[in-house]
Design a protein around this motif. Structure first.
Motif, mmCIF file in Angstrom:
data_model
loop_
_atom_site.group_PDB
_atom_site.id
_atom_site.type_symbol
_atom_site.label_atom_id
_atom_site.label_comp_id
_atom_site.label_asym_id
_atom_site.label_seq_id
_atom_site.Cartn_x
_atom_site.Cartn_y
_atom_site.Cartn_z
ATOM 1 N N TRP A 168 -43.937 -13.123 -52.114
ATOM 2 C CA TRP A 168 -43.984 -13.876 -50.866
ATOM 3 C C TRP A 168 -45.115 -13.802 -49.662
ATOM 4 O O TRP A 168 -45.072 -11.628 -49.885
ATOM 5 C CB TRP A 168 -42.223 -13.245 -49.761
ATOM 6 N N LEU A 169 -45.663 -14.135 -49.516
ATOM 7 C CA LEU A 169 -46.737 -13.241 -49.256
ATOM 8 C C LEU A 169 -46.389 -13.142 -47.445
ATOM 9 O O LEU A 169 -45.997 -14.349 -46.725
ATOM 10 C CB LEU A 169 -48.500 -15.069 -48.891
ATOM 11 N N SER A 170 -47.321 -12.041 -47.038
ATOM 12 C CA SER A 170 -46.966 -12.007 -44.979
ATOM 13 C C SER A 170 -47.829 -12.895 -44.677
ATOM 14 O O SER A 170 -49.437 -13.712 -45.554
ATOM 15 C CB SER A 170 -46.936 -10.888 -45.579
ATOM 16 N N THR A 171 -47.855 -13.164 -43.454
ATOM 17 C CA THR A 171 -49.167 -13.777 -42.904
ATOM 18 C C THR A 171 -50.705 -13.438 -42.960
ATOM 19 O O THR A 171 -51.563 -14.241 -42.699
ATOM 20 C CB THR A 171 -48.171 -14.520 -41.529
ATOM 21 N N GLN A 172 -51.267 -12.015 -42.890
ATOM 22 C CA GLN A 172 -51.659 -11.266 -42.684
ATOM 23 C C GLN A 172 -52.917 -11.610 -44.386
ATOM 24 O O GLN A 172 -53.578 -11.532 -44.478
ATOM 25 C CB GLN A 172 -52.039 -9.647 -42.771
ATOM 26 N N GLU A 173 -52.050 -12.397 -45.493
ATOM 27 C CA GLU A 173 -52.590 -12.664 -47.077
ATOM 28 C C GLU A 173 -52.680 -13.769 -47.170
ATOM 29 O O GLU A 173 -53.557 -13.689 -47.929
ATOM 30 C CB GLU A 173 -51.895 -11.967 -47.313
ATOM 31 N N THR A 174 -52.585 -14.570 -46.116
ATOM 32 C CA THR A 174 -53.232 -15.892 -46.200
ATOM 33 C C THR A 174 -54.495 -16.370 -46.114
ATOM 34 O O THR A 174 -54.960 -17.237 -46.929
ATOM 35 C CB THR A 174 -51.472 -16.422 -45.679
#
Length: 192
Positions: A168-174
Motif C-alpha cells: 500500500w503506497l503512502s501519499t509520499q510515494e505517489t
C-alpha cells in the motif's frame, strides 16, 4: 460440489432456516458438510439504499469476497461493476454477460498472460502500485485506464489477515509513480 438453492418465505426467521437446514441435511441427506444462508432480499435492499444515498458513486463488487453465482448474478442485474483479481474471475463475470467496461482488473501484480487476456476481452481499467507494473501495462495494455493503489496515513498499521502483506503506497510515494505514468503516456483516472 453441488450448488443448491433453497428459497425461504419472508416470514421465516433466519435462525429457523438454519435449524431446518441442519435437520434436513443430517436426517435426509446424511451430510455434515458446511452450508451458508444468504438473505438476498437484504442484499437488494442494501444496494438500493447505496444507490439512493450515494447516487454518484458507482460500486465495484470484489468477486473474491464471495463468488457465489447467485449473488454475482443479482449484482450483475443491478448494474454493479466488478473488482476481479484473476483471469478466472474476469471469465466468471463475462459469462454473466457483463460488459468488460464494468470490470476493473484489480490484481496489483499481474501475470503477463492475464493482463493480455484482460486487454484482449476489453477490460478497460486496472490498478498499479509500482514502477514494474507501469512498464508492464505500457507494453501490454497501454490504453487501459489506471487506478493508483493508495493507503491513507495510519491505515496500514490496522490491516491484518490476508491483506496485511499487500503493498500500500503512502501519499509520499505517489508523486514519482504519477510522474512516471504521465511520462509513459498512461492515463491515471483515480485511486483505489
Amino acid at each position: 460440489m453441488e450448488n443448491s438453492i433453497t428459497v425461504c418465505q419472508d416470514t421465516e426467521e433466519v435462525i429457523d432456516v438454519i435449524r431446518r437446514m441442519i435437520t434436513e441435511r443430517s436426517l435426509y441427506q446424511n451430510s455434515d458438510d458446511a452450508f451458508y444462508v444468504m438473505d438476498m432480499g437484504y442484499q437488494v435492499k442494501m444496494v438500493d439504499q447505496w444507490k439512493r444515498l450515494l447516487p454518484k458513486v458507482y460500486p465495484y463488487y470484489a468477486v473474491k469476497a464471495n463468488p457465489d453465482p447467485v449473488l454475482l448474478q443479482i449484482f450483475a442485474k443491478m448494474n454493479f461493476g466488478f473488482d476481479c483479481a484473476s483471469l478466472h474471475e474476469i471469465q466468471t463475470i463475462l459469462n454473466l454477460n457483463v460488459q468488460p467496461s464494468r470490470i476493473v482488473y484489480a490484481q496489483p501484480h499481474k501475470q503477463t498472460s492475464h493482463l493480455k487476456y484482460a486487454a484482449a476481452v476489453g477490460v478497460e481499467m486496472t490498478v498499479f502500485d509500482d514502477e514494474n507494473e507501469l512498464y508492464k501495462i505500457k507494453k501490454i495494455a497501454p490504453n487501459m485506464r489506471l487506478l493508483l493503489r493508495l493507503c491513507t496515513k495510519g491505515l496500514t498499521d490496522s490491516i491484518t489477515g490476508p491483506m496485511a502483506d499487500q503493498i500500500w503506497l503512502s501519499t509520499q510515494e505517489t508523486s514519482h509513480l504519477l510522474t512516471l505514468a504521465k511520462n509513459l503516456d498512461l492515463k491515471v483516472v483515480g485511486v483505489r
